[in-house]
Design an enzyme around this catalytic site. Structure first.
Site, PDB file in Angstrom:
ATOM      1  N   ARG A 192       0.822  -1.210   0.000  1.00 47.69           N
ATOM      2  CA  ARG A 192       0.000   0.000   0.000  1.00 47.69           C
ATOM      3  C   ARG A 192       0.858   1.264   0.000  1.00 47.69           C
ATOM      4  O   ARG A 192       0.398   2.352  -0.328  1.00 47.69           O
ATOM      5  CB  ARG A 192      -0.983  -0.007   1.175  1.00 47.69           C
ATOM      6  CG  ARG A 192      -2.111   0.976   0.995  1.00 47.69           C
ATOM      7  CD  ARG A 192      -3.360   0.777   1.856  1.00 47.69           C
ATOM      8  NE  ARG A 192      -3.334  -0.259   2.829  1.00 47.69           N
ATOM      9  CZ  ARG A 192      -2.817  -0.153   4.070  1.00 47.69           C
ATOM     10  NH1 ARG A 192      -2.289   0.991   4.455  1.00 47.69           N
ATOM     11  NH2 ARG A 192      -2.838  -1.171   4.890  1.00 47.69           N
ATOM     12  N   TYR A 245     -15.883  16.495 -15.500  1.00 52.94           N
ATOM     13  CA  TYR A 245     -16.147  15.057 -15.472  1.00 52.94           C
ATOM     14  C   TYR A 245     -17.247  14.774 -14.438  1.00 52.94           C
ATOM     15  O   TYR A 245     -17.206  15.263 -13.319  1.00 52.94           O
ATOM     16  CB  TYR A 245     -14.869  14.298 -15.112  1.00 52.94           C
ATOM     17  CG  TYR A 245     -14.987  12.806 -15.297  1.00 52.94           C
ATOM     18  CD1 TYR A 245     -15.025  12.236 -16.568  1.00 52.94           C
ATOM     19  CD2 TYR A 245     -15.072  11.951 -14.202  1.00 52.94           C
ATOM     20  CE1 TYR A 245     -15.148  10.877 -16.744  1.00 52.94           C
ATOM     21  CE2 TYR A 245     -15.197  10.584 -14.372  1.00 52.94           C
ATOM     22  CZ  TYR A 245     -15.233  10.055 -15.642  1.00 52.94           C
ATOM     23  OH  TYR A 245     -15.360   8.698 -15.805  1.00 52.94           O
ATOM     24  N   ASP A 318      -6.728  18.893 -14.527  1.00 48.49           N
ATOM     25  CA  ASP A 318      -6.905  17.544 -15.068  1.00 48.49           C
ATOM     26  C   ASP A 318      -6.706  17.638 -16.573  1.00 48.49           C
ATOM     27  O   ASP A 318      -7.576  18.121 -17.299  1.00 48.49           O
ATOM     28  CB  ASP A 318      -8.325  17.051 -14.712  1.00 48.49           C
ATOM     29  CG  ASP A 318      -8.660  15.695 -15.321  1.00 48.49           C
ATOM     30  OD1 ASP A 318      -7.957  15.258 -16.253  1.00 48.49           O
ATOM     31  OD2 ASP A 318      -9.634  15.076 -14.856  1.00 48.49           O
ATOM     32  N   LYS A 343      -6.954   6.452 -19.701  1.00 54.48           N
ATOM     33  CA  LYS A 343      -7.221   6.953 -21.042  1.00 54.48           C
ATOM     34  C   LYS A 343      -5.934   6.940 -21.887  1.00 54.48           C
ATOM     35  O   LYS A 343      -5.428   5.895 -22.170  1.00 54.48           O
ATOM     36  CB  LYS A 343      -7.840   8.342 -20.954  1.00 54.48           C
ATOM     37  CG  LYS A 343      -8.944   8.462 -19.882  1.00 54.48           C
ATOM     38  CD  LYS A 343     -10.206   7.689 -20.211  1.00 54.48           C
ATOM     39  CE  LYS A 343     -11.178   7.578 -19.048  1.00 54.48           C
ATOM     40  NZ  LYS A 343     -11.614   8.842 -18.476  1.00 54.48           N
TER      41      LYS A 343
HETATM   42  C1  LIG Z   1     -12.130   9.259 -17.231  1.00 55.97           C
HETATM   43  C2  LIG Z   1     -11.838  10.547 -16.638  1.00 55.97           C
HETATM   44  C3  LIG Z   1     -11.698  10.685 -15.246  1.00 55.97           C
HETATM   45  C4  LIG Z   1     -11.899   9.539 -14.308  1.00 55.97           C
HETATM   46  O1  LIG Z   1     -10.882   8.595 -14.460  1.00 55.97           O
HETATM   47  P1  LIG Z   1     -11.087   7.018 -14.186  1.00 55.97           P
HETATM   48  O2  LIG Z   1      -9.766   6.441 -14.522  1.00 55.97           O
HETATM   49  O3  LIG Z   1     -12.200   6.568 -15.086  1.00 55.97           O
HETATM   50  O4  LIG Z   1     -11.451   6.888 -12.751  1.00 55.97           O
HETATM   51  C5  LIG Z   1     -11.367  11.939 -14.753  1.00 55.97           C
HETATM   52  N1  LIG Z   1     -11.195  12.996 -15.575  1.00 55.97           N
HETATM   53  C6  LIG Z   1     -11.331  12.893 -16.908  1.00 55.97           C
HETATM   54  C7  LIG Z   1     -11.119  14.087 -17.759  1.00 55.97           C
HETATM   55  C8  LIG Z   1     -11.663  11.673 -17.490  1.00 55.97           C
HETATM   56  O5  LIG Z   1     -11.800  11.568 -18.813  1.00 55.97           O
END
Ligand SMILES: *Cc1c(COP(=O)(O)O)cnc(C)c1O
Length: 536
Positions: A192, A245, A318, A343
């Protein structure tokens, strides 16, 4: 087998924080050099890593060692430990002790300076002991402990980062345990708190973002929630943007208020609004995507960072859609950058993870809470992310190329009302995007199908369905950033249960389509889109 490498990777776990010692560990080194006035300088035990089991164990503390004062409840184990006369480290090493940011390369090079032999010495080596053991014992222990430099080097010479599939990192001796807790010896200790495979990915992402450190976690949402919980104080105030998101919005609007944390939501371009909030109240943190989902809004990072700095707020971006190939907020002085590594970073729709990179002290702070909340990424997943990252730049070139080509095609198509992509001069944030996104705008875009001309009509809703169902190359689905092109009608993918008034507020019409361009050939995708649009 590889788990034994833990002995030689000198990477610290998040044991210490700016606020002191965590997880009930003994205090940092400096206590040891300031003996309690009540105590005799001679401790009870002398530890020698070379002591063999045949040596008589001290049965009782020597008579001349005074007992530990019973009144002093604050004393820790450190009070019992006599400094090793062979110790070369001094109290000053605590500042240069291994940190989580130390590169694996540097740490591995230290191995060459060490030649581990069986630390118990004599004839009673582990190999000799195992020779006289039963098969069941040998099955458990045979061949498992690679301690010699030669054997270890052979593994470290592997061209790929090994998958260290181990939850636990053991210690060779009591002395090592003590040294570990005093910050003089490093171990991942427990899964962890860290893992060598994961650490390699963290270093790669920190390097890509050109920043100090990175914390990988089990998902993008885990990175978002752990970051906000770690950095926003109880009763704090945060600022986010309207196009955000969905799950992030849910966390901010439903969960954070339970901790007295409130939020102002602004249009991504509303700098005056941001200045106003900052002047009116104490803002702990600004958080926005850029580009946003699904409208591809781009925020003016340099201006926002300056405003935040002026008012003592943290700025976090983000940039999942941009990746460090297209845009790095850290170049403009941001505090942290966040990614759904699920992604583009991993890039193959086969793994989930989140990454938070940025200034060391902040990443450290989030790492502490991450060790408590436990959203750990699996080492196998970390390996796949590492593999994915190797082609990130190549893939982003293809995503950028397809994003631009398809935007141009759709923008001049009679059945398309509007395309949302920052390369278009009609896009609200085009100027900001032109200034910041010099490498490319990415492979994400959204667009409005005309349908019958009414974006909220049943006819428009159905026209989108006919168009999407007649595509032969793109997959229908959520998510983005993979090699395969993925398409979704936004109102039925993430907003199925949202009331119309909420969709109207967010601009999620019946005709809105989101497209994540893959890495296929642009012409093939355009031909397919053109054919399917005949049905719309
Ligand atoms: C998919 C996404 C998230 C969340 O990420 P996960 O890996 O699905 O938990 C957060 N911000 C953006 C811009 C995303 O496309």
């Amino acid at each position: 087998m590889i788990s034994s490498l833990a002995f030689t990777f000198h990477v610290a776990t998040p044991t210490r924080s700016a606020h002191g010692w965590t997880r009930g560990m003994p205090p940092p080194v400096h206590h040891l050099h300031q003996p309690h006035p009540q105590h005799h300088p001679t401790p009870r035990f002398a530890f020698s890593p070379r002591a063999t089991v045949s040596e008589p164990a001290p049965s009782a503390p020597p008579a001349d060692v005074p007992g530990i004062s019973e009144e002093d409840e604050s004393l820790t184990v450190a009070a019992y430990i006599r400094p090793d006369p062979n110790e070369t480290y001094s109290s000053s090493t605590s500042s240069s002790s291994p940190s989580t940011r130390e590169s694996l390369d540097a740490l591995v090079s230290q191995l060459d300076a060490q030649d581990y032999t069986d630390s118990t010495g004599g004839n009673r080596t582990r190999d000799n002991v195992l020779k006289s053991c039963q098969a069941s014992t040998v099955a458990v222990h045979g061949g498992e402990r690679i301690r010699g430099v030669k054997k270890t080097k052979a593994i470290l010479d592997a061209i790929q980062v090994p998958i260290v599939q181990s939850s636990t990192y053991t210690f060779r001796s009591t002395r090592d345990c003590i040294d570990y807790n005093r910050g003089m010896y490093s171990s991942f200790e427990y899964g962890r708190y860290g893992n060598p495979t994961t650490r390699a990915v963290e270093e790669k992402i920190a390097a890509l973002e050109r920043t100090d450190d990175c914390l990988l976690s089990s998902s993008g949402m885990n990175s978002v929630t752990t970051m906000l919980l770690a950095l926003v104080p109880e009763g704090g105030h945060i600022v986010t943007t309207t196009d955000c998101y969905r799950r992030t919005r849910q966390f901010v609007s439903v969960l954070l208020p339970k901790m007295g944390i409130t939020c102002t939501v602004l249009d991504p371009a509303d700098l005056d609004g941001l200045r106003d909030v900052m002047q009116r109240r104490s803002v702990s943190l600004y958080f926005s995507e850029s580009p946003t989902n699904p409208m591809l809004r781009v925020v003016d990072v340099p201006s926002i960072v300056n405003l935040c700095k002026e008012h003592g707020a943290l700025s976090v971006f983000d940039t999942t859609f941009a990746t460090p190939i297209n845009f790095r907020p850290m170049d403009y002085g941001a505090d942290l950058v966040l990614h759904s590594a699920t992604k583009y970073m991993a890039g193959h729709q086969d793994v989930m993870a989140g990454a938070l990179a940025g200034k060391a002290a902040l990443v450290d702070k989030v790492r502490q809470l991450h060790g408590v909340l436990g959203g750990v990424v699996d080492p196998q997943a970390a390996f796949l992310i590492n593999r994915g990252l190797k082609t990130l730049s190549l893939r982003m070139k293809a995503h950028n190329r397809n994003g631009e080509a398809i935007t141009q095609f759709l923008n001049s198509h009679p059945k398309i009302e509007k395309v949302n992509h920052p390369m278009l001069s009609t896009h609200q944030d085009h100027e900001v995007a032109m200034k910041l996104f010099t490498k490319g705008f990415g492979g994400m875009l959204s667009f409005e199908l005309k349908g019958d001309g009414n974006p909220w009509s049943v006819e428009t809703f159905e026209a989108v369905g006919r168009f999407i169902d007649n595509l032969k190359i793109p997959y229908i689905g959520p998510s983005l950033g993979g090699c395969e092109t993925i398409i979704e009608q936004v109102c039925i993918m993430g907003y199925f249960d949202q009331p119309l008034h909420e969709r109207r507020r967010l601009g999620i019409t019946n005709g809105l389509v989101r497209l994540s361009c893959g890495i296929e050939e642009s012409e093939d995708l355009i031909d397919d889109l053109e054919a399917a649009l005949r049905y719309a």
